[in-house]
Design a protein around this motif. Structure first.
Motif, PDB file in Angstrom:
ATOM      1  N   TYR A 328     -38.864 -31.132 -63.264  1.00  0.00           N
ATOM      2  CA  TYR A 328     -38.216 -29.865 -62.923  1.00  0.00           C
ATOM      3  C   TYR A 328     -36.697 -29.968 -63.115  1.00  0.00           C
ATOM      4  CZ  TYR A 328     -42.775 -29.230 -60.802  1.00  0.00           C
ATOM      5  OH  TYR A 328     -44.132 -29.147 -60.591  1.00  0.00           O
ATOM      6  N   ILE A 329     -36.134 -31.115 -62.780  1.00  0.00           N
ATOM      7  CA  ILE A 329     -34.705 -31.329 -62.971  1.00  0.00           C
ATOM      8  C   ILE A 329     -34.371 -31.368 -64.456  1.00  0.00           C
ATOM      9  CG2 ILE A 329     -32.769 -32.875 -62.477  1.00  0.00           C
ATOM     10  CD1 ILE A 329     -33.916 -31.440 -60.036  1.00  0.00           C
ATOM     11  N   MET A 330     -35.279 -31.900 -65.259  1.00  0.00           N
ATOM     12  CA  MET A 330     -35.067 -31.922 -66.710  1.00  0.00           C
ATOM     13  C   MET A 330     -34.916 -30.512 -67.270  1.00  0.00           C
ATOM     14  SD  MET A 330     -37.719 -34.914 -67.914  1.00  0.00           S
ATOM     15  CE  MET A 330     -37.547 -34.513 -69.652  1.00  0.00           C
ATOM     16  N   GLU A 331     -35.697 -29.585 -66.735  1.00  0.00           N
ATOM     17  CA  GLU A 331     -35.599 -28.207 -67.203  1.00  0.00           C
ATOM     18  C   GLU A 331     -34.215 -27.629 -66.926  1.00  0.00           C
ATOM     19  OE1 GLU A 331     -38.681 -25.848 -65.523  1.00  0.00           O
ATOM     20  OE2 GLU A 331     -40.325 -27.058 -66.353  1.00  0.00           O
ATOM     21  N   TYR A 332     -33.638 -28.031 -65.815  1.00  0.00           N
ATOM     22  CA  TYR A 332     -32.337 -27.496 -65.408  1.00  0.00           C
ATOM     23  C   TYR A 332     -31.184 -28.213 -66.108  1.00  0.00           C
ATOM     24  CZ  TYR A 332     -28.332 -26.426 -62.430  1.00  0.00           C
ATOM     25  OH  TYR A 332     -27.099 -26.046 -61.975  1.00  0.00           O
ATOM     26  N   VAL A 333     -31.224 -29.540 -66.120  1.00  0.00           N
ATOM     27  CA  VAL A 333     -30.107 -30.332 -66.655  1.00  0.00           C
ATOM     28  C   VAL A 333     -30.193 -30.475 -68.169  1.00  0.00           C
ATOM     29  CG1 VAL A 333     -28.987 -32.610 -66.587  1.00  0.00           C
ATOM     30  CG2 VAL A 333     -29.823 -31.561 -64.473  1.00  0.00           C
ATOM     31  N   GLY A 334     -31.424 -30.587 -68.692  1.00  0.00           N
ATOM     32  CA  GLY A 334     -31.617 -30.773 -70.129  1.00  0.00           C
ATOM     33  C   GLY A 334     -32.422 -32.027 -70.403  1.00  0.00           C
ATOM     34  N   SER A 335     -33.472 -31.905 -71.190  1.00  0.00           N
ATOM     35  CA  SER A 335     -34.371 -33.036 -71.427  1.00  0.00           C
ATOM     36  C   SER A 335     -33.720 -34.131 -72.254  1.00  0.00           C
ATOM     37  CB  SER A 335     -35.651 -32.558 -72.123  1.00  0.00           C
ATOM     38  OG  SER A 335     -35.357 -31.992 -73.398  1.00  0.00           O
ATOM     39  N   ASP A 336     -32.603 -33.840 -72.916  1.00  0.00           N
ATOM     40  CA  ASP A 336     -31.938 -34.857 -73.742  1.00  0.00           C
ATOM     41  C   ASP A 336     -31.100 -35.820 -72.916  1.00  0.00           C
ATOM     42  OD1 ASP A 336     -30.210 -32.725 -73.108  1.00  0.00           O
ATOM     43  OD2 ASP A 336     -28.877 -33.204 -74.776  1.00  0.00           O
TER      44      ASP A 336
END
Length: 383
Positions: A328-336
Motif C-alpha cells: 500500500y505504501i508502494m502505491e503512495y510513494v512509488g514502486s521504483d
C-alpha cells in the motif's frame, strides 16, 4: 533449517543477504602488521565461542549473541542449543560457502544476492582505534570480493566502510569498488559522533558520487553510549523483541540528518539506500518531513526543495518479505523506490521469507512486482 519455497518470477534479487565470515578471515586477510590484533572467534572463558578483538575478549559478543547470526528459523530452544556448539558448526547451508549459496538461490528462484556480513556488523561497537577499524574493513572487503568472485555476478559484494574520517573512508571505498564491490554500507552512527553528512565527510560523498556507488545505511551492533533505545535500560539486556522493534531508529536518525545537513543539494547524484529497517514507515516520514519543512522549523534545513523531492530523486529503501503493509505504501510513494531483502540467515525473521515474498508480490501490478523483486536493485547498483 532450509526453506523449500520457490518463487516463479524472473530477475529476483535479494537486496540484503548475509554471510557468516570464516573465523580466520582477519588472520588471513589483514595486512601483516595488524594480524596480531585480528578479530577471531574461539572458545572463551566458559568454553563457548566468543569474539576476540585486538587481543581482548569482546565485552558483548559471546556464544549466545553469536547464535543469533545464524539461527534463522530456529525455535528458542534450538537456538539455545547452538550456543554449546562452535561458531563454524552452526553456520547453515549457504551461510559461508559460495557454491552452497548459489545452490540455495537456485532452490529459491533468486537470481542474485547482495552480500553483507555478520561478524562485521558487530566489531564497530567496541573497536575504537581508527587505524584498526580501517584495517578490519579492508580485510573484510578483500575477502568479500574473493567470496563472490566465482559466482558469475550472482553474488554481489558490498563493502563495509568505517566512517573514521572523510578522506580515509573515501580511499577505502574507491579501492573496494575498483576491486569489484558494487556498493558500500555504513553503520547508523559514526566513530566521531558527527552526522554522516557533516562537512568533515564531504570527501566520502564526493567520491561516492563520482563512482556512482550506492551508500547503504545498515543496522549494526551499537555500543551502549550510542544506542537509540536507552529509555528503559533494564530492557536492553533481556528485551530481545523490544530491542528488535526499535532497530529502525538508528538508520532513521542517520537518514534524517542527511536532510538536516542539506546533503542532497551538495551532492545531487549521490544514491542512498536504507536497509533492514522496514519500509512502511517511509510514507509517514516523507509526509512529516515535508509538513515541518513548510513551517518555520524548515528554515533551518538548507535544502532548495521539499525533502520528499530528494527521496524520489536519490533514495531507496528495502522492505521485509513479510511486511504486508508495504504494497500500500508502494502505491503512495512509488514502486521504483523499494527493494526486498531476506536478511538470511539472521534470527529476527522466519525461514519462509520466499513464501512470504510470493504472497507480498502476488497482488501487485506486473510493473510494481518486477520493480520490487529485482529491477530496482539492478538499476540502482548497475547490475
Amino acid at each position: 533449517m532450509t526453506s523449500t519455497a520457490h518463487i516463479a518470477y524472473g530477475n529476483v534479487i535479494d537486496a540484503d543477504g548475509h554471510i557468516n565470515e570464516p573465523s580466520d578471515l582477519w588472520d588471513t586477510y589483514l595486512e601483516p602488521q595488524y594480524r596480531h590484533r585480528a578479530l577471531r572467534v574461539r572458545p572463551g572463558p566458559n568454553g563457548t565461542d566468543h569474539v576476540e578483538l585486538d587481543g581482548r575478549w569482546s565485552k558483548f559478543f559471546h556464544g549466545e549473541i553469536l547464535a543469533r547470526g545464524y539461527s534463522m528459523g530456529q525455535t528458542f530452544e534450538e537456538r539455545a542449543a547452538t550456543v554449546q556448539r562452535s561458531y563454524r558448526e552452526n553456520i547453515p547451508f549457504g551461510g559461508c560457502d559460495p557454491n552452497e549459496r548459489l545452490e540455495l538461490l537456485d532452490r529459491e528462484g533468486v537470481n542474485k544476492a547482495l552480500i553483507y556480513p555478520t561478524l562485521s556488523l558487530e566489531w564497530e561497537a567496541e573497536v575504537t582505534d581508527p587505524e584498526l577499524s580501517l584495517a578490519y574493513c579492508r580485510a573484510y572487503n578483500r575477502w568479500a570480493v574473493d567470496f563472490c568472485a566465482g559466482s558469475g555476478g550472482r553474488l554481489v559484494p558490498i563493502a563495509h566502510i568505517a566512517m573514521v574520517d572523510g578522506p580515509t573512508a573515501a580511499q577505502e571505498m574507491e579501492r573496494a569498488v575498483k576491486a569489484g564491490c558494487k556498493g558500500v554500507f555504513v553503520s547508523p552512527y559514526t566513530p566521531t559522533d558527527k552526522s554522516h553528512a557533516h562537512p568533515d565527510y564531504d570527501r566520502f560523498w564526493a567520491t561516492a558520487q563520482d563512482l556512482d556507488v550506492p551508500v547503504g545505511i545498515h543496522p549494526v551492533a551499537e555500543p551502549p553510549h550510542r544506542r537509540v533505545y536507552q529509555r528503559f535500560r533494564e530492557l536492553a539486556r533481556k528485551g530481545e523483541w523490544w530491542c528488535d522493534m526499535l532497530g529502525a531508529q538508528g538508520p532513521q536518525q542517520a537518514f534524517l540528518a542527511l536532510f538536516q545537513y542539506g546533503l542532497f543539494d551538495r551532492f545531487p547524484k549521490v544514491k542512498v539506500v536504507l536497509l533492514e529497517s522496514g519500509a512502511s514507515w517511509i510514507g509517514h516520514l516523507l509526509d512529516r518531513m515535508d509538513a515541518a519543512y513548510d513551517t518555520p522549523l524548515g528554515r533551518g534545513v538548507p535544502l532548495k526543495e521539499k525533502p520528499s523531492f530528494y527521496f524520489q530523486r536519490q533514495c531507496w529503501i528495502s522492505a521485509d518479505p513479510d511486511e504486508k503493509a508495504v504494497r500500500y505504501i508502494m502505491e503512495y510513494v512509488g514502486s521504483d523506490k523499494f527493494f526486498w531483502a531476506s536478511d538470511f540467515p539472521h534470527d529476527d525473521h522466519t525461514r519462509d521469507y520466499i513464501g512470504a515474498l510470493a504472497k507480498l508480490v502476488a497482488p501487485l501490478s506486473e510493473e510494481a512486482r518486477r520493480s520490487l523483486l529485482g529491477d530496482n536493485v539492478a538499476r540502482v547498483y548497475g547490475l
